[in-house]
Design a protein around this motif. Sequence first.
Motif, mmCIF file in Angstrom:
data_model
loop_
_atom_site.group_PDB
_atom_site.id
_atom_site.type_symbol
_atom_site.label_atom_id
_atom_site.label_comp_id
_atom_site.label_asym_id
_atom_site.label_seq_id
_atom_site.Cartn_x
_atom_site.Cartn_y
_atom_site.Cartn_z
ATOM 1 N N PHE A 52 11.236 -18.046 2.126
ATOM 2 C CA PHE A 52 10.167 -18.273 1.156
ATOM 3 C C PHE A 52 9.267 -17.059 0.933
ATOM 4 C CE2 PHE A 52 5.856 -19.803 -0.013
ATOM 5 C CZ PHE A 52 6.147 -20.052 -1.340
ATOM 6 N N PRO A 53 8.775 -16.367 1.968
ATOM 7 C CA PRO A 53 7.882 -15.234 1.666
ATOM 8 C C PRO A 53 8.578 -14.154 0.828
ATOM 9 C CG PRO A 53 8.380 -15.324 4.013
ATOM 10 C CD PRO A 53 8.928 -16.573 3.395
ATOM 11 N N PHE A 54 9.870 -13.944 1.022
ATOM 12 C CA PHE A 54 10.602 -12.956 0.230
ATOM 13 C C PHE A 54 10.765 -13.428 -1.212
ATOM 14 C CE2 PHE A 54 11.948 -12.634 4.665
ATOM 15 C CZ PHE A 54 11.492 -11.350 4.937
ATOM 16 N N ARG A 55 11.066 -14.702 -1.370
ATOM 17 C CA ARG A 55 11.175 -15.274 -2.718
ATOM 18 C C ARG A 55 9.835 -15.182 -3.449
ATOM 19 N NH1 ARG A 55 15.446 -19.206 -3.482
ATOM 20 N NH2 ARG A 55 16.784 -19.271 -1.650
ATOM 21 N N TYR A 56 8.768 -15.532 -2.728
ATOM 22 C CA TYR A 56 7.429 -15.509 -3.328
ATOM 23 C C TYR A 56 7.063 -14.087 -3.751
ATOM 24 C CZ TYR A 56 2.484 -16.191 -4.113
ATOM 25 O OH TYR A 56 1.241 -16.228 -4.703
ATOM 26 N N LEU A 57 7.261 -13.108 -2.869
ATOM 27 C CA LEU A 57 6.904 -11.726 -3.177
ATOM 28 C C LEU A 57 7.746 -11.162 -4.318
ATOM 29 C CD1 LEU A 57 6.263 -10.360 0.411
ATOM 30 C CD2 LEU A 57 4.544 -10.874 -1.359
ATOM 31 N N ALA A 58 9.022 -11.512 -4.366
ATOM 32 C CA ALA A 58 9.868 -11.064 -5.475
ATOM 33 C C ALA A 58 9.373 -11.659 -6.791
ATOM 34 C CB ALA A 58 11.327 -11.457 -5.219
ATOM 35 N N GLU A 59 9.019 -12.919 -6.768
ATOM 36 C CA GLU A 59 8.481 -13.577 -7.966
ATOM 37 C C GLU A 59 7.152 -12.948 -8.361
ATOM 38 O OE1 GLU A 59 8.040 -16.345 -11.149
ATOM 39 O OE2 GLU A 59 9.780 -15.654 -10.029
ATOM 40 N N GLU A 60 6.315 -12.653 -7.389
ATOM 41 C CA GLU A 60 5.005 -12.040 -7.656
ATOM 42 C C GLU A 60 5.172 -10.649 -8.265
ATOM 43 O OE1 GLU A 60 0.759 -12.087 -7.631
ATOM 44 O OE2 GLU A 60 2.229 -13.691 -7.463
ATOM 45 N N ALA A 61 6.189 -9.914 -7.849
ATOM 46 C CA ALA A 61 6.451 -8.589 -8.411
ATOM 47 C C ALA A 61 6.876 -8.689 -9.879
ATOM 48 C CB ALA A 61 7.522 -7.866 -7.599
ATOM 49 N N ARG A 62 7.606 -9.758 -10.211
ATOM 50 C CA ARG A 62 8.055 -9.969 -11.597
ATOM 51 C C ARG A 62 6.977 -10.616 -12.453
ATOM 52 N NH1 ARG A 62 12.790 -11.718 -9.050
ATOM 53 N NH2 ARG A 62 12.250 -13.884 -9.406
ATOM 54 N N HIS B 104 3.118 -11.816 -12.028
ATOM 55 C CA HIS B 104 1.928 -11.795 -11.170
ATOM 56 C C HIS B 104 1.017 -13.010 -11.385
ATOM 57 C CE1 HIS B 104 -1.236 -10.116 -8.737
ATOM 58 N NE2 HIS B 104 -2.083 -10.250 -9.736
ATOM 59 N N GLY B 105 0.420 -13.456 -10.274
ATOM 60 C CA GLY B 105 -0.638 -14.477 -10.300
ATOM 61 C C GLY B 105 -0.267 -15.746 -11.023
ATOM 62 N N PRO B 106 -0.975 -16.045 -12.128
ATOM 63 C CA PRO B 106 -0.767 -17.334 -12.800
ATOM 64 C C PRO B 106 0.587 -17.475 -13.488
ATOM 65 C CG PRO B 106 -2.339 -15.998 -14.019
ATOM 66 C CD PRO B 106 -2.060 -15.277 -12.731
ATOM 67 N N ALA B 107 1.374 -16.410 -13.553
ATOM 68 C CA ALA B 107 2.709 -16.504 -14.126
ATOM 69 C C ALA B 107 3.773 -16.746 -13.046
ATOM 70 C CB ALA B 107 3.046 -15.230 -14.906
ATOM 71 N N ASN B 108 3.376 -16.671 -11.788
ATOM 72 C CA ASN B 108 4.278 -16.873 -10.649
ATOM 73 C C ASN B 108 4.700 -18.347 -10.606
ATOM 74 O OD1 ASN B 108 5.068 -17.605 -7.911
ATOM 75 N ND2 ASN B 108 4.300 -15.607 -7.262
ATOM 76 N N LYS B 109 6.019 -18.599 -10.622
ATOM 77 C CA LYS B 109 6.508 -19.982 -10.678
ATOM 78 C C LYS B 109 6.073 -20.815 -9.474
ATOM 79 C CE LYS B 109 11.147 -19.059 -8.811
ATOM 80 N NZ LYS B 109 12.583 -19.037 -9.151
ATOM 81 N N TYR B 110 5.885 -20.176 -8.315
ATOM 82 C CA TYR B 110 5.462 -20.925 -7.130
ATOM 83 C C TYR B 110 3.990 -21.332 -7.250
ATOM 84 C CZ TYR B 110 9.892 -19.244 -5.376
ATOM 85 O OH TYR B 110 11.232 -18.977 -5.235
ATOM 86 N N GLU B 111 3.185 -20.496 -7.882
ATOM 87 C CA GLU B 111 1.782 -20.850 -8.124
ATOM 88 C C GLU B 111 1.670 -21.919 -9.205
ATOM 89 O OE1 GLU B 111 -0.586 -20.156 -6.219
ATOM 90 O OE2 GLU B 111 0.267 -18.509 -5.081
ATOM 91 N N ILE B 112 2.501 -21.815 -10.217
ATOM 92 C CA ILE B 112 2.516 -22.838 -11.274
ATOM 93 C C ILE B 112 2.874 -24.190 -10.673
ATOM 94 C CG2 ILE B 112 3.721 -23.610 -13.359
ATOM 95 C CD1 ILE B 112 3.962 -20.552 -14.077
ATOM 96 N N GLU B 113 3.918 -24.208 -9.839
ATOM 97 C CA GLU B 113 4.342 -25.457 -9.195
ATOM 98 C C GLU B 113 3.223 -26.035 -8.323
ATOM 99 O OE1 GLU B 113 7.622 -27.027 -5.951
ATOM 100 O OE2 GLU B 113 8.060 -25.204 -7.051
ATOM 101 N N ALA B 114 2.463 -25.168 -7.670
ATOM 102 C CA ALA B 114 1.383 -25.631 -6.788
ATOM 103 C C ALA B 114 0.160 -26.092 -7.571
ATOM 104 C CB ALA B 114 0.998 -24.518 -5.804
ATOM 105 N N GLY B 115 0.072 -25.738 -8.833
ATOM 106 C CA GLY B 115 -1.063 -26.146 -9.664
ATOM 107 C C GLY B 115 -2.061 -25.017 -9.810
#
Length: 129
Positions: free
Chosen positions: A96-106, A108-119
């Motif tokens: 998960f931390p690697f997936r999250y960081l890769a997503e964050e690099a692509r 950032h912030g409110p566009a990150n799918k893991y943040e969107i899923e979390a609300g």
Amino acid sequence: MSTAASRREQIRRAGRGRWQSIFVTRLALFYARLWRGTAHFDDEFSIFVCTGLCGGFGRGGTTFGGAYLTKGNTARRVIRHEAVHADQWAHFGLTFPFRYLAEEARRHGPANKYEIEAGLADGGYRLPG
């Protein structure tokens, strides 16, 4: 139930019963103790909330496994947001931390799918528009 048995059950619940998440939760609780934080278990969201940390986390707080580390950002909406991240830890395990960081690099912030899923609103992100 003994206190030790109760704590083990809380750790199991916080880790969503997944061994990798339970392992990371235990490490996070130890880490919080090193930073002189205090941990309490939130029954509603099945997550440890570790407060009083003066550092050692990102933004307003960070979730590792089933433990949320923060100085004092403990609004109910934030805990609900962080509990979704605990679910993500349980689902993806140690990747998960690697997936999250890769997503964050692509994205950032409110566009990150893991943040969107979390609300986004629960996590304190400014919503576009």
